[in-house]
Scaffold this active site. Structure first.
Site, PDB file in Angstrom:
ATOM      1  N   ASP A 313      -0.396  -1.209  -3.823  1.00 43.15           N
ATOM      2  CA  ASP A 313       0.456  -0.103  -4.266  1.00 43.15           C
ATOM      3  C   ASP A 313       0.165   0.123  -5.742  1.00 43.15           C
ATOM      4  O   ASP A 313      -0.976  -0.024  -6.162  1.00 43.15           O
ATOM      5  CB  ASP A 313       1.927  -0.422  -3.977  1.00 43.15           C
ATOM      6  CG  ASP A 313       2.782   0.829  -3.772  1.00 43.15           C
ATOM      7  OD1 ASP A 313       2.572   1.808  -4.513  1.00 43.15           O
ATOM      8  OD2 ASP A 313       3.648   0.837  -2.893  1.00 43.15           O
ATOM      9  N   HIS A 347      -2.417   2.546  -5.957  1.00 38.62           N
ATOM     10  CA  HIS A 347      -2.056   3.966  -5.931  1.00 38.62           C
ATOM     11  C   HIS A 347      -2.006   4.548  -7.338  1.00 38.62           C
ATOM     12  O   HIS A 347      -2.394   5.692  -7.558  1.00 38.62           O
ATOM     13  CB  HIS A 347      -0.708   4.152  -5.238  1.00 38.62           C
ATOM     14  CG  HIS A 347      -0.735   3.753  -3.793  1.00 38.62           C
ATOM     15  ND1 HIS A 347       0.400   3.662  -3.024  1.00 38.62           N
ATOM     16  CD2 HIS A 347      -1.760   3.420  -2.972  1.00 38.62           C
ATOM     17  CE1 HIS A 347       0.074   3.284  -1.797  1.00 38.62           C
ATOM     18  NE2 HIS A 347      -1.227   3.132  -1.750  1.00 38.62           N
TER      19      HIS A 347
END
Length: 544
Positions: A313, A347
């Site tokens: 993430d 991300h």
């Protein structure tokens, strides 16, 4: 060339080169302790371990030709000069240590099979002020451990703290408990910005002060062998834990530790002050859910140096909770310094939000490499975060981005939470400005090189009723991927927003946009696309 001593521990020291280079030097240099070479490296932040407590040392860094001869004298500027090289030296004294407690003396087996939780916790509970709990070489299978004030946890080389795979073996931390007089409440845990009951983390510290966690060992959440990543958004008994969780702690330093395979956010400081994270190596698989690397939440005075993060993430996500916590337990996240780090996969390289209802200000990210992340600078918020959600004074500078699809994104329509796709959050018509309206102030970047860009360079979308205050980007150089190598992507996660490919600059609902000395090569367009942008300063924007 010069260096500074950043932090001194009882058995190690961390130094940082004084240099403009991002993360590493072009060639290696040598590090010496008391005249003896300890390592060669090209990284700007260096940790030297294997020292003894309460000892004076002289650390030297040699710059120049390898094998260059040094003189015997020292000048007033702390430099020893030779014919082919220069060594800069500094003196320091290691921190005091009252006692060293080996967990094996308390019954820990370190065989990777025996549950060592009780033995390690006994050593921690028995540790006096300024003592060290020591994990020698071995694999220590454990559930949650609770650290305390005025101690050091030392994981030596080839020491692994390995998480128990059975979630029922982990204690729970209640989210909120009313105080006995019913006038207040006591918060122990958090899940995605709300005070919800969660499992205790493999390393947990609550209300601890003057705490050190040092390596070079490994903290391994072992989530890949458990069910933490299965149906990750479903609460089972309680919400998922972190690998390291610090709650209301002060003066905590984590140095030279590898942290991996975390059940959820990897390192999570929560309502903490005065933190240093030095030369950490944080790694989680690319498909592991919500495994952010380092997420300071409602915390102040946070220093992150020399850290390498590669996760599933955001590499770092700077937060300050959701609306309830901002209303009842307000604490701004502020004074965050991130320098000389490498963020390789994720991300976002450094994200602010989206759970930032308490506000975030004074963030400085510099001399970092962002390599292969989806986004570089990533700001995300939405209606409902509230009027205390002021994200301001955020500066990125001297950054090298390689293969970052979308270097700069700012989004005030982020579709998170159960109501993220609701009309309230996603309607692009102006809404009333009230106590639920967030604010973005100044977001800036300067002296940044971006190579291998795919979707867009800058995408900023503000609320029509609360436009972004200022986007300022100066001395930016961009090189797009060839057209046949670009994959269309949606740079901001909001509804009714098209994918982009090769787009240079898109800005909507922004009070002031400054683009100065920006060179963009290989874009599909030739001008910024600006909608409802107020003051515009476009000085030296060049498409090639």
């Amino acid at each position: 060339m010069d260096f500074q001593i950043v932090e001194v521990f009882n058995r190690s020291v961390t130094i940082e080169l004084v240099s403009d280079a991002a993360f590493r030097q072009g060639q290696p240099f040598d590090v010496y302790i008391d005249g003896e070479k300890t390592c060669s490296t090209n990284r700007n932040v260096v940790t030297v371990d294997g020292l003894l407590p309460d000892r004076k040392y002289k650390i030297g860094v040699a710059f120049g030709d390898e094998g260059g001869a040094f003189g015997t004298g020292e000048s007033a500027d702390g430099m020893v000069r030779g014919s082919d090289a220069v060594m800069v030296e500094r003196e320091f004294v290691t921190k005091h240590e009252s006692v060293l407690l080996n967990v094996r003396a308390f019954g820990a087996k370190g065989d990777g099979v025996t549950l060592d939780t009780a033995a390690i916790q006994a050593a921690i509970c028995s540790c006096p002020k300024d003592g060290t709990v020591y994990l020698p070489k071995g694999t220590y299978y454990s559930t949650a451990l609770f650290l305390k004030s005025d101690m050091t946890l030392w994981l030596d080389e080839e020491a692994v703290l390995l998480g128990d795979t059975d979630r029922e073996h982990y204690p729970l931390l209640p989210g909120m408990t009313p105080t006995t007089d019913e006038k207040d409440e006591y918060n122990l845990s958090s899940w995605e910005g709300n005070p919800l009951t969660s499992f205790a983390s493999l390393i947990t510290a609550i209300d601890a002060e003057n705490l050190d966690i040092i390596g070079p060992g490994v903290i391994d959440g072992n989530a890949q062998n458990s069910d933490w990543w299965v149906n990750a958004k479903v609460k089972r008994i309680a919400w998922r834990p972190n690998a390291i969780y610090l709650c209301r702690c002060k003066n905590v330093r984590v140095q030279n530790v590898s942290v991996q395979n975390s059940p959820c956010w990897t390192v999570h400081p929560y309502y903490c002050d005065d933190l240093a994270f030095l030369n950490l190596n944080i790694w989680n698989p690319s498909d592991s859910p919500n495994t952010d690397g380092l997420d300071p939440e409602s915390s102040s005075n946070v220093l992150v140096l020399g850290t390498v993060i590669s996760v599933g993430d955001d590499c770092m996500a700077i937060k300050s909770g959701k609306y309830y916590m901002a209303l009842k337990h307000h604490k701004v996240t502020e004074n965050v310094v991130i320098r000389n780090c490498l963020f390789e996969r994720g991300h976002g390289s450094v994200t602010v939000g989206s759970e930032a209802a308490g506000g975030v200000k004074n963030v400085r990210v510099s001399q970092c490499i962002f390599d292969g992340t989806d986004r570089g600078l990533r700001i995300k918020t939405r209606r409902g975060r509230g009027e205390r959600s002021v994200l301001d004074d955020i500066l990125f500078e001297k950054i090298e981005m390689d293969g970052v699809h979308m270097p700069f994104t700012v989004n005030m329509f982020y579709f998170c939470d159960p109501d993220g796709h609701s009309d309230y959050v996603q309607n692009q018509a102006p809404a009333p400005v009230d106590e639920m309206t967030p604010v973005i102030g100044l977001i800036a970047g300067r002296d940044i090189n971006c190579r291998g860009v795919s979707a867009c360079v800058l995408c900023g979308v503000g609320l029509p009723e609360s436009p972004i205050g200022e986007l300022r980007f100066e001395n930016i150089k961009v090189q797009f991927l060839p057209e046949d190598e670009r994959v269309p992507e949606r740079p901001v996660m909001m509804d009714n927003f098209d994918e982009m490919s090769g787009r240079s600059v898109f800005a909507r609902n922004v009070k002031k946009l400054v683009l100065r000395n920006v060179e963009i090569a290989g874009a599909a367009d030739t001008d910024p696309q600006l909608e409802a942008v107020g003051e515009q300063v476009l000085d030296g924007v060049k498409y090639v």
